[in-house]
Design a protein around this motif. Structure first.
Motif: not given
Ligand code: NAG
Length: 466
Positions: A377, A396, A403
């Motif tokens: 990320q 991501n 996320k």
């Protein structure tokens, strides 16, 4: 996608102090350009023979490149022919690279493309033909054999860079390309780089890149020089590439080499990892880089059955190719667009962002630290320009799982109050803390941020002091 206010959540309190941001620009490239080439390259569909050898001809490719002018509204101009347009084992009477007239008549095709405000791209590899050893270099009494060493494994010789007439052979080719109306030359198999090529390349072909740059300059015609692939990133070579080539490939081919799909997410990630390493090397060594990173063709236009990418992944590809200084060359089948692909590629806000990143390539700034590592990320920043404007990307990269990706302005290396526009989400927010997004696997978001305007006594103050 859900945008969260970090201030409300209090997530930014106590964030570590990140390293200061070194802004890098592209500036002007060796051919005098201040914007990268955009368009299409045939290898994107040729690699797995989806575009068959039989269909790789002027009549068929003309129909494909017409789509650049129609569907893509001239936003993408390059009709780039890759391998197979030229005679493969010998040159013309002077040993110059020649078109295979059973496939393409380049001067005719170039003038057709120019009439549609499109650009003609061709592809070459190093060396002169082994079969041309007894031919004389144009304007000299020198035989090709005199500038040639052993084979380079591509039906061509290793050029003798210390022979004074080697430059003249390259000049004779560049002159001929210019007379045909060529706008873009992709020079493949350049070393150091092009590793594990399976051929017999000399270890250092950087003099050939310098000679091509000189030869192009002498023609007086502006022709982009794009070199390939995965070129050495150490400073002595990076210095040569940036002062002689307008475009430098950062990785090996992105294609799957299957008929379909053309690529997949893992190849995209490999390419982006290589871009990260390339831009980190550039940031370490330069303020003005002088050349564009090339991430190979991007797949944005075609649906998953052709591209191998979900719609989220295609949007992520577009966002990252824009961020990486916007050398936007499609690999898709231009004749099979889907509505989403057309909407992405013709999005005015995306193209405006690309005009910004054309000069300000994005660099990684890790969420939570401001570091420059590859993370599953991650966050990136392009700019800021002197006006304060910058572009930020949150991504991501995991295949699965949603996320929240958050980067404070400290992580990104900026401070102040900004109005940030989500380029594809079409929403603005004003923040002085940072950016955050909840992202599905393979999803990314791109923000275009400008200093927030402040109203004082009814008057707008642009660039309010921080
Ligand atoms: C060049 O000429 C020599 C002498 O006539 C001949 O032996 C050789 O095969 C020729 N080479 C090529 C590549 O045509």
């Amino acid at each position: 996608m859900l945008l969260l206010s970090l201030t409300k959540l209090g997530l930014l309190a106590g964030a570590a102090t990140a390293a200061s941001l070194k802004v890098v620009k592209i500036g002007t490239t060796p051919d005098g350009s201040t914007a990268p080439i955009r368009g299409w390259n045939s290898w994107g569909t040729q690699a797995g023979k989806y575009l068959s050898d039989a269909d790789y001809n002027e009549g068929h490719v003309r129909g494909i490149c017409d789509r650049l002018a129609s569907d893509l509204r001239g936003n993408y101009q390059l009709c780039g022919l890759d391998s197979g347009w030229s005679v493969g084992d010998h040159g013309d009477e002077y040993g110059r690279i020649n078109y295979d007239e059973s496939k393409f008549v380049i001067p005719r095709f170039a003038s057709y493309l120019h009439s549609k405000k499109l650009l003609m791209g061709i592809y070459i590899v190093p060396g002169a033909f082994l079969n041309d050893f007894n031919k004389t270099i144009e304007g000299t009494n020198t035989k090709i054999s005199e500038i040639c060493g052993a084979t380079n494994g591509l039906a061509r010789c290793r050029l003798k860079y210390d022979h004074p007439d080697t430059q003249k052979w390259i000049d004779s080719n560049a002159r001929q390309f210019a007379s045909w109306g060529v706008d873009y030359i992709k020079l493949d198999y350049i070393t150091p780089g092009s590793n594990d090529n399976g051929v017999d390349l000399p270890p250092d072909e950087s003099p050939e890149v310098q000679m091509w740059h000189k030869a192009i300059k002498k023609t007086g015609r502006k022709m982009t020089l794009a070199i390939s692939w995965k070129l050495d990133r150490t400073k002595p070579y990076f210095d040569i590439w940036r002062t002689n080539a307008d475009s430098v490939r950062v990785d090996q081919d992105i294609q799957s080499y299957s008929r379909t799909p053309f690529t997949d997410w893992s190849r995209v990630l490999r390419t982006l990892t290589n871009y990260l390493e390339w831009i980190n090397a550039a940031v370490a060594n330069y303020k003005t880089i002088g050349t564009h990173p090339n991430l190979d063709t991007m797949y944005v236009l075609n649906d998953g059955s052709l591209s191998g990418l979900s719609l989220d992944q295609r949007r992520s590809v577009f966002i990252h190719w824009i961020g990486a200084s916007a050398e936007l060359n499609l690999g898709d089948d231009l004749e099979q667009p889907d509505a989403e692909g057309l909407a992405l590629l013709n999005d005015g806000d995306a193209l405006a962002a690309a005009s910004f990143t054309a000069n300000y390539p994005m660099q990684p700034r890790n969420p939570g630290s401001g570091g420059n590592a590859w993370l599953a990320q991650n966050a990136w920043i392009a700019g800021p320009a002197p006006s304060g404007e910058f572009i930020a990307v949150l991504a991501n990269y995991d295949d699965a799982g949603t996320k929240t990706v958050s980067a404070s302005f400290g992580d990104l290396g900026v401070s102040g109050k900004y109005s940030c526009f989500d380029v594809f989400g079409k929403k603005s927010q004003t923040t002085s803390s940072g950016l955050s997004a909840s992202l599905n696997g393979g999803q990314s978001v791109m923000f275009r941020c400008t200093r927030a305007k402040r109203r004082v006594a009814g008057r707008r103050v642009v660039n309010a002091p921080r």
